[in-house]
Design an enzyme around this catalytic site. Sequence first.
Site, PDB file in Angstrom:
ATOM      1  N   ARG A  61       0.840  -1.214   0.000  1.00 41.93           N
ATOM      2  CA  ARG A  61       0.000   0.000   0.000  1.00 41.93           C
ATOM      3  C   ARG A  61       0.871   1.258   0.000  1.00 41.93           C
ATOM      4  O   ARG A  61       0.461   2.321  -0.430  1.00 41.93           O
ATOM      5  CB  ARG A  61      -0.988   0.012   1.178  1.00 41.93           C
ATOM      6  CG  ARG A  61      -1.896   1.253   1.186  1.00 41.93           C
ATOM      7  CD  ARG A  61      -3.201   1.088   1.964  1.00 41.93           C
ATOM      8  NE  ARG A  61      -3.054   0.358   3.187  1.00 41.93           N
ATOM      9  CZ  ARG A  61      -2.460   0.838   4.308  1.00 41.93           C
ATOM     10  NH1 ARG A  61      -1.983   2.065   4.323  1.00 41.93           N
ATOM     11  NH2 ARG A  61      -2.356   0.084   5.375  1.00 41.93           N
ATOM     12  N   TYR A 114     -17.403  14.911 -14.857  1.00 44.73           N
ATOM     13  CA  TYR A 114     -17.760  13.499 -14.753  1.00 44.73           C
ATOM     14  C   TYR A 114     -18.781  13.325 -13.626  1.00 44.73           C
ATOM     15  O   TYR A 114     -18.647  13.925 -12.560  1.00 44.73           O
ATOM     16  CB  TYR A 114     -16.485  12.705 -14.477  1.00 44.73           C
ATOM     17  CG  TYR A 114     -16.710  11.227 -14.431  1.00 44.73           C
ATOM     18  CD1 TYR A 114     -16.988  10.517 -15.589  1.00 44.73           C
ATOM     19  CD2 TYR A 114     -16.650  10.535 -13.240  1.00 44.73           C
ATOM     20  CE1 TYR A 114     -17.205   9.153 -15.549  1.00 44.73           C
ATOM     21  CE2 TYR A 114     -16.856   9.166 -13.187  1.00 44.73           C
ATOM     22  CZ  TYR A 114     -17.139   8.486 -14.344  1.00 44.73           C
ATOM     23  OH  TYR A 114     -17.345   7.146 -14.300  1.00 44.73           O
ATOM     24  N   ASP A 186      -8.400  17.105 -15.255  1.00 45.57           N
ATOM     25  CA  ASP A 186      -8.757  15.718 -15.557  1.00 45.57           C
ATOM     26  C   ASP A 186      -8.544  15.533 -17.061  1.00 45.57           C
ATOM     27  O   ASP A 186      -9.290  16.067 -17.885  1.00 45.57           O
ATOM     28  CB  ASP A 186     -10.224  15.462 -15.162  1.00 45.57           C
ATOM     29  CG  ASP A 186     -10.674  14.021 -15.443  1.00 45.57           C
ATOM     30  OD1 ASP A 186     -10.073  13.361 -16.310  1.00 45.57           O
ATOM     31  OD2 ASP A 186     -11.650  13.576 -14.805  1.00 45.57           O
ATOM     32  N   LYS A 211      -9.739   4.220 -19.033  1.00 45.58           N
ATOM     33  CA  LYS A 211     -10.175   4.584 -20.374  1.00 45.58           C
ATOM     34  C   LYS A 211      -9.040   4.391 -21.390  1.00 45.58           C
ATOM     35  O   LYS A 211      -8.616   3.280 -21.602  1.00 45.58           O
ATOM     36  CB  LYS A 211     -10.711   6.015 -20.359  1.00 45.58           C
ATOM     37  CG  LYS A 211     -11.634   6.332 -19.160  1.00 45.58           C
ATOM     38  CD  LYS A 211     -12.937   5.546 -19.181  1.00 45.58           C
ATOM     39  CE  LYS A 211     -13.705   5.608 -17.860  1.00 45.58           C
ATOM     40  NZ  LYS A 211     -13.999   6.944 -17.354  1.00 45.58           N
TER      41      LYS A 211
HETATM   42  C1  LIG Z   1     -14.384   7.486 -16.026  1.00 41.91           C
HETATM   43  C2  LIG Z   1     -13.988   8.836 -15.634  1.00 41.91           C
HETATM   44  C3  LIG Z   1     -13.633   9.147 -14.314  1.00 41.91           C
HETATM   45  C4  LIG Z   1     -13.705   8.114 -13.194  1.00 41.91           C
HETATM   46  O1  LIG Z   1     -12.817   7.067 -13.390  1.00 41.91           O
HETATM   47  P1  LIG Z   1     -13.046   5.569 -12.857  1.00 41.91           P
HETATM   48  O2  LIG Z   1     -11.834   4.869 -13.341  1.00 41.91           O
HETATM   49  O3  LIG Z   1     -14.321   5.057 -13.436  1.00 41.91           O
HETATM   50  O4  LIG Z   1     -13.130   5.650 -11.369  1.00 41.91           O
HETATM   51  C5  LIG Z   1     -13.225  10.432 -14.037  1.00 41.91           C
HETATM   52  N1  LIG Z   1     -13.188  11.383 -14.995  1.00 41.91           N
HETATM   53  C6  LIG Z   1     -13.550  11.129 -16.262  1.00 41.91           C
HETATM   54  C7  LIG Z   1     -13.487  12.220 -17.272  1.00 41.91           C
HETATM   55  C8  LIG Z   1     -13.960   9.860 -16.628  1.00 41.91           C
HETATM   56  O5  LIG Z   1     -14.317   9.613 -17.894  1.00 41.91           O
END
Ligand SMILES: *Cc1c(COP(=O)(O)O)cnc(C)c1O
Length: 394
Positions: A61, A114, A186, A211
């Site tokens: 961790r 998001y 982000d 993603k």
């Molecule tokens: C999917 C997504 C998140 C969250 O990510 P997870 O891996 O599902 O926890 C945050 N920001 C954006 C723009 C996303 O597409």
Amino acid sequence: MARVREKKDLETRLIHGAYDRQRHHGSLTPPIYQTSTFSFDSAEQGEARFAGNESGYIYSRLGNPTVDILEKAIADLENAEAGAAFGSGMAAVSSVLMALVRSGDHILVSEGVYGCTFGFLEMAQERYNIAHNFIDMNDEKAVREGIKENTKVVYVETPINPTMKLIDLKTVIQIAKERGVTVVVDNTFCSPYLQQPLDMGADVVLHSATKYICGHGDVIAGLAAGKADFIQELKMTTLKDMGGVMAPFDAWLLLRGLKTLSVRMDRHCTNAAFLFDKLKDHPRVSKVIYPGDPASDQYDLAKKQMSQPGGLITFEIEGGKKVAQKVLNKLKLVQVAVSLGDAETLIQHPASMTHAVVPEENRLAMGITDGMLRLSAGLENAQDIWEDLEQAMK
Ligand SMILES: *Cc1c(COP(=O)(O)O)cnc(C)c1O
């Protein structure tokens, strides 16, 4: 004289960047250190490691060699000093924000984020007295006025999910810098291959690595990168103590995914461009939003801050939710699923899926209408994707 480059180009760094094979018996690919803990040579060594007087692993961790390789990779790709890996994109979002604010502070957020980031901000406000508000970040005056005495973070998504609205990063970053406010971006929708916010002056960049970085739809993960002292603090506080860490095997899958990021992104982008051309002329489609649309008033901004327009397209079906759902139900190849950046083309209905948690009033104010669909162009043959969409819209 030949150009002497400090760093190899991104395509090469994706494959060779952060991993030192010589430290791992020459293993071509990084080994998976599937272990929870690490034995000490002596009691004194254990003491020295805990005291921070000797570097080395203690417990996964707090750090794991496979995860470390990935953290170095994301730092290298985002041109950051250091990186951190998380068990999900939301663990990255929440850990980064919690490391930057305290009770009584304020976060200024781009209008439309998001869905779960929205949910997290609401919870932080209700339970922990961390205020936020959403503003149109392209309105310079609103950004200037939105930064208050207690504002510690400006939080930006660009392109915004799912409306594909872009935010002028340079301008927002400049205003925030004048006021000494940390900028968090982000960068999930772009990946480091299409957009590099730290080079534009942002302080922290984060990703849902689930993603494009993973790219194969088989991992939930998050990444962040920024200055070494911030990442160190993050690791020793919110990451370590809230515990949203990444598993070694997931880090390995992401390192594998990263090798093909540039090749995949190029294909996602060309497929999206192809589908945009078809969708914009389709009689059932009333609106298409895509950063590569030359008729869009954000086209110049897209060209300025993104190297390509990306793999996502949002479009509106005439007839609202009923018709949009009917179209989804007729698809055969394109998968009805949330998430994005996978090899498979995915489509979802934001109003009833990713943004269902957002109250209708806010949702409509964000521009997320009932007939809106968001498509993540996959890596299939573009004509095959189009033929499926076309038959579903008949
Ligand atoms: C999917 C997504 C998140 C969250 O990510 P997870 O891996 O599902 O926890 C945050 N920001 C954006 C723009 C996303 O597409």
